[in-house]
Every structure is written in C-alpha cells, then in structure tokens.
Design a protein around this motif. Structure first.
Motif, mmCIF file in Angstrom:
data_model
loop_
_atom_site.group_PDB
_atom_site.id
_atom_site.type_symbol
_atom_site.label_atom_id
_atom_site.label_comp_id
_atom_site.label_asym_id
_atom_site.label_seq_id
_atom_site.Cartn_x
_atom_site.Cartn_y
_atom_site.Cartn_z
ATOM 1 N N VAL A 84 0.831 -1.215 0.000
ATOM 2 C CA VAL A 84 0.000 0.000 0.000
ATOM 3 C C VAL A 84 0.861 1.259 0.000
ATOM 4 O O VAL A 84 0.415 2.327 -0.453
ATOM 5 C CB VAL A 84 -1.006 0.031 1.172
ATOM 6 C CG1 VAL A 84 -1.945 -1.158 1.107
ATOM 7 C CG2 VAL A 84 -0.323 0.120 2.518
ATOM 8 N N SER A 85 2.109 1.148 0.473
ATOM 9 C CA SER A 85 2.998 2.320 0.435
ATOM 10 C C SER A 85 3.306 2.741 -1.003
ATOM 11 O O SER A 85 3.540 3.918 -1.281
ATOM 12 C CB SER A 85 4.300 2.041 1.201
ATOM 13 O OG SER A 85 5.160 1.180 0.462
ATOM 14 N N LYS A 86 3.301 1.773 -1.925
ATOM 15 C CA LYS A 86 3.516 2.107 -3.341
ATOM 16 C C LYS A 86 2.376 2.980 -3.864
ATOM 17 O O LYS A 86 2.594 3.946 -4.603
ATOM 18 C CB LYS A 86 3.613 0.826 -4.170
ATOM 19 C CG LYS A 86 4.798 -0.069 -3.834
ATOM 20 C CD LYS A 86 4.732 -1.353 -4.659
ATOM 21 C CE LYS A 86 5.807 -2.339 -4.263
ATOM 22 N NZ LYS A 86 5.708 -3.610 -5.016
ATOM 23 N N ILE A 87 1.159 2.638 -3.463
ATOM 24 C CA ILE A 87 -0.006 3.433 -3.857
ATOM 25 C C ILE A 87 0.071 4.816 -3.217
ATOM 26 O O ILE A 87 -0.168 5.846 -3.866
ATOM 27 C CB ILE A 87 -1.306 2.721 -3.424
ATOM 28 C CG1 ILE A 87 -1.416 1.360 -4.110
ATOM 29 C CG2 ILE A 87 -2.528 3.590 -3.731
ATOM 30 C CD1 ILE A 87 -2.530 0.486 -3.554
ATOM 31 N N ALA A 88 0.411 4.848 -1.937
ATOM 32 C CA ALA A 88 0.487 6.115 -1.207
ATOM 33 C C ALA A 88 1.528 7.047 -1.825
ATOM 34 O O ALA A 88 1.285 8.248 -1.998
ATOM 35 C CB ALA A 88 0.813 5.847 0.259
ATOM 36 N N GLU A 114 -8.005 1.179 -4.791
ATOM 37 C CA GLU A 114 -6.724 0.518 -5.058
ATOM 38 C C GLU A 114 -6.214 -0.203 -3.822
ATOM 39 O O GLU A 114 -5.716 -1.331 -3.902
ATOM 40 C CB GLU A 114 -5.685 1.541 -5.520
ATOM 41 C CG GLU A 114 -5.818 1.972 -6.961
ATOM 42 C CD GLU A 114 -4.561 2.676 -7.442
ATOM 43 O OE1 GLU A 114 -3.475 2.071 -7.364
ATOM 44 O OE2 GLU A 114 -4.671 3.841 -7.872
ATOM 45 N N VAL A 115 -6.308 0.473 -2.679
ATOM 46 C CA VAL A 115 -5.853 -0.130 -1.422
ATOM 47 C C VAL A 115 -6.682 -1.371 -1.101
ATOM 48 O O VAL A 115 -6.132 -2.418 -0.726
ATOM 49 C CB VAL A 115 -5.936 0.901 -0.276
ATOM 50 C CG1 VAL A 115 -5.683 0.218 1.072
ATOM 51 C CG2 VAL A 115 -4.937 2.034 -0.497
ATOM 52 N N GLU A 116 -7.986 -1.282 -1.258
ATOM 53 C CA GLU A 116 -8.860 -2.429 -0.978
ATOM 54 C C GLU A 116 -8.576 -3.594 -1.915
ATOM 55 O O GLU A 116 -8.683 -4.760 -1.528
ATOM 56 C CB GLU A 116 -10.329 -2.012 -1.075
ATOM 57 C CG GLU A 116 -10.801 -1.091 0.037
ATOM 58 C CD GLU A 116 -10.841 -1.771 1.399
ATOM 59 O OE1 GLU A 116 -10.732 -3.020 1.451
ATOM 60 O OE2 GLU A 116 -10.970 -1.059 2.407
ATOM 61 N N PHE A 117 -8.192 -3.301 -3.135
ATOM 62 C CA PHE A 117 -7.836 -4.358 -4.088
ATOM 63 C C PHE A 117 -6.598 -5.116 -3.598
ATOM 64 O O PHE A 117 -6.553 -6.349 -3.639
ATOM 65 C CB PHE A 117 -7.574 -3.761 -5.472
ATOM 66 C CG PHE A 117 -7.188 -4.781 -6.499
ATOM 67 C CD1 PHE A 117 -8.133 -5.601 -7.092
ATOM 68 C CD2 PHE A 117 -5.842 -4.932 -6.861
ATOM 69 C CE1 PHE A 117 -7.760 -6.562 -8.037
ATOM 70 C CE2 PHE A 117 -5.465 -5.885 -7.800
ATOM 71 C CZ PHE A 117 -6.419 -6.702 -8.393
ATOM 72 N N VAL A 118 -5.601 -4.363 -3.130
ATOM 73 C CA VAL A 118 -4.393 -4.988 -2.590
ATOM 74 C C VAL A 118 -4.732 -5.839 -1.369
ATOM 75 O O VAL A 118 -4.281 -6.989 -1.235
ATOM 76 C CB VAL A 118 -3.340 -3.910 -2.218
ATOM 77 C CG1 VAL A 118 -2.218 -4.511 -1.382
ATOM 78 C CG2 VAL A 118 -2.777 -3.267 -3.470
ATOM 79 N N ILE A 119 -5.532 -5.284 -0.479
ATOM 80 C CA ILE A 119 -5.927 -6.005 0.730
ATOM 81 C C ILE A 119 -6.668 -7.294 0.367
ATOM 82 O O ILE A 119 -6.470 -8.340 0.994
ATOM 83 C CB ILE A 119 -6.805 -5.108 1.624
ATOM 84 C CG1 ILE A 119 -5.959 -3.987 2.235
ATOM 85 C CG2 ILE A 119 -7.472 -5.923 2.726
ATOM 86 C CD1 ILE A 119 -6.765 -2.950 2.988
ATOM 87 N N GLY A 120 -7.502 -7.218 -0.660
ATOM 88 C CA GLY A 120 -8.252 -8.392 -1.089
ATOM 89 C C GLY A 120 -7.347 -9.559 -1.454
ATOM 90 O O GLY A 120 -7.674 -10.726 -1.163
ATOM 91 N N ARG A 121 -6.209 -9.279 -2.078
ATOM 92 C CA ARG A 121 -5.267 -10.348 -2.438
ATOM 93 C C ARG A 121 -4.719 -11.035 -1.191
ATOM 94 O O ARG A 121 -4.572 -12.253 -1.168
ATOM 95 C CB ARG A 121 -4.107 -9.778 -3.268
ATOM 96 C CG ARG A 121 -4.531 -9.164 -4.596
ATOM 97 C CD ARG A 121 -3.390 -9.202 -5.602
ATOM 98 N NE ARG A 121 -2.142 -8.708 -5.045
ATOM 99 C CZ ARG A 121 -1.690 -7.474 -5.167
ATOM 100 N NH1 ARG A 121 -2.404 -6.574 -5.829
ATOM 101 N NH2 ARG A 121 -0.532 -7.113 -4.656
#
Length: 266
Positions: free
Chosen positions: A221-225, A253-260
């Motif tokens: 998520v830091s990449k998104i941030a 985007e963050v929720e998509f990462v978390i979903g994985r």
C-alpha cells in the motif's frame, strides 16, 4: 524560529560546559528527520560523533539505504545492528504494540554497543513534543539535555529536547534534510514514520507470521500512497485502512491490494 547557526552555537556552548568535546558520542540514528538533524548538528559543532542504526527483518530497506547514504555524505562512521532475534524473543507471544518491546531491545543493545566499543555518550533525536511524563529519560534530576541514568550506565544527550517538532522541521528544511518517506499513515499527524510492525492490532498476540503480514501489506500500500502522495497504512489482521487525504479511487486501489492478502489467508 531558531536558525541552524544559533542552534549549533548553543550545542557548542553546552558541549564545552559539559565536557562533551572530550567524549565519543554515538547517535541512535533511525534515518528520520530528528535523528538526522542531530547527527548533522553534532558533526557541524565539531564533536566526535558516530551513528548507530538498528534494523530487523521487517524494517523498510528504502529508509535504511537513505540513512547509509546520508552518513556517507556527512562523513560519519555508521554502525548497523540487526536486532531481529532480540525482537522476536521480546515480542512474539505477547500482545501488541510491538514498538514497546522493540524500544526495549534497542535501548539495551545501544547500551552494550556503546560500552563495548568505547563510546562515552549516547545521543537521541527527541524533541520537546516527545517529552512524556514518567518516561525513563524524563526522570533526569539535572539538565534534561544530558541525563546520566543509573539503569543505563551511559549518559544520554538530547540536543533537540527544548525545540518543538515544528522548529525541528524548519531546521531540517533549512539544511535540506529530506529523509526517504514510505508515506505511512503513522500514529501522529506529523511525519512520524517508523516500521510496519506498529500496525499490528493492539489486542493481537504477536507472531512472526503476523509480523510478516504487517510488512507485506504495508509495503504494497505504500507504493499506492507514494504514487498518489497521500499517507496510508493498514492494521493487521483486521485490515483496517488508515489514511490521510485518500479519495475514493485511492481507497479502491488499497482495498484491491488487501483483497489479495485476504485470499492468501484462506
């Protein structure tokens, strides 16, 4: 606001009065703005100063790389110590937050590193906003800038302790100190980054697997941030999202990462 020149002169005067020019000083150097400024100021004041950085398996490598580049440019000797084993002994099997146990490990490692390598004084980047009533370093009976603590056995020098976080920020800006940012949410509104282990849910029993999850999720998520110039962190295992300045697209985007990661846990 004080200037770098004024603060340097104040450190020089304090150091002469307290005999610090005859001492070897070891700065606990995280690579953040406060400890970077302390290292810069003590070097500028002409003191015999070195840096000590602790890291562990889940530390941000980008921050560590920046810290090594900073000390190289400054011409300061820099020691790196891996505290992974000590952190696991202190934290695993206990409830969070991990930071309490990590600070304990680093403090005692700093003490013994200093004693075993000929250092006379430990220095920290604490500023006036870090003064917590009852904390170990605020039990000084003398000037809080230089504390001799019987439990530690090595005096602590805190040259920024009378300056506010805002003043420290301005001083670092004056000399161009710009540490690498992971764009963490952190626990305060100021840029107060640390490591991803601080995002383990408070009531969780800490395990190596949970430490790994905290690192992996927050690294992604830091990449998104960073891309969106907002501040995001995720608590685990609850996957609670914390964000300064996020819009709906960023959160998706963050929720998509978390979903994985949620899928991986099943």
């Amino acid at each position: 606001m004080p200037s770098i020149r004024e603060v340097t002169r104040e450190i020089e005067a304090f150091s002469r009065t307290n005999g610090l020019y005859k001492k070897k000083i070891l700065v606990l150097f995280s690579g953040g703005k406060d400890s970077s400024l302390v290292l810069y100021l003590l070097k500028k004041a002409g003191l015999d100063v070195s840096a000590l950085t602790f890291f562990h398996r889940w530390s941000w490598r980008e921050t560590l790389n920046w810290a090594m580049g900073f000390t190289k440019k400054l011409g300061v000797e820099h020691f790196l110590v891996d505290v992974t084993d000590g952190l696991l002994r202190e934290a695993a099997g206990r409830k969070g937050p991990v930071c309490i146990n990590c600070k304990k490990v680093m403090l005692w490692n700093a003490k013994w590193f200093a004693l075993n390598n000929g250092f006379d004084v430990l220095a920290k980047g604490d500023n006036a906003n870090d003064k917590i009533i009852g904390a170990l370093l605020d039990q000084c009976k003398t000037d809080i800038r230089l504390c001799g603590l019987p439990k530690i056995g090595v005096p602590f020098f805190r040259p920024l302790i009378k300056y506010t976080a805002e003043e420290v920020e301005a001083l670092a800006e004056e000399v161009g100190i710009k540490p690498h940012r992971m764009y963490e949410h952190a626990r305060r509104r100021q840029w107060r980054e640390g490591c991803p282990l601080q995002y383990i849910d408070r009531e969780e029993i800490v395990t190596p697997e949970l430490m790994e999850l905290a690192y992996r999720v927050n690294y992604e998520v830091s990449k998104i941030a960073r891309k969106r110039k907002v501040r995001v962190s995720v608590r685990v295992p609850s996957f609670e999202v914390m964000c300064w300045g996020c819009d709906s697209e960023t959160l998706r985007e963050v929720e998509f990462v978390i979903g994985r990661f949620k899928e991986d846990k099943r």
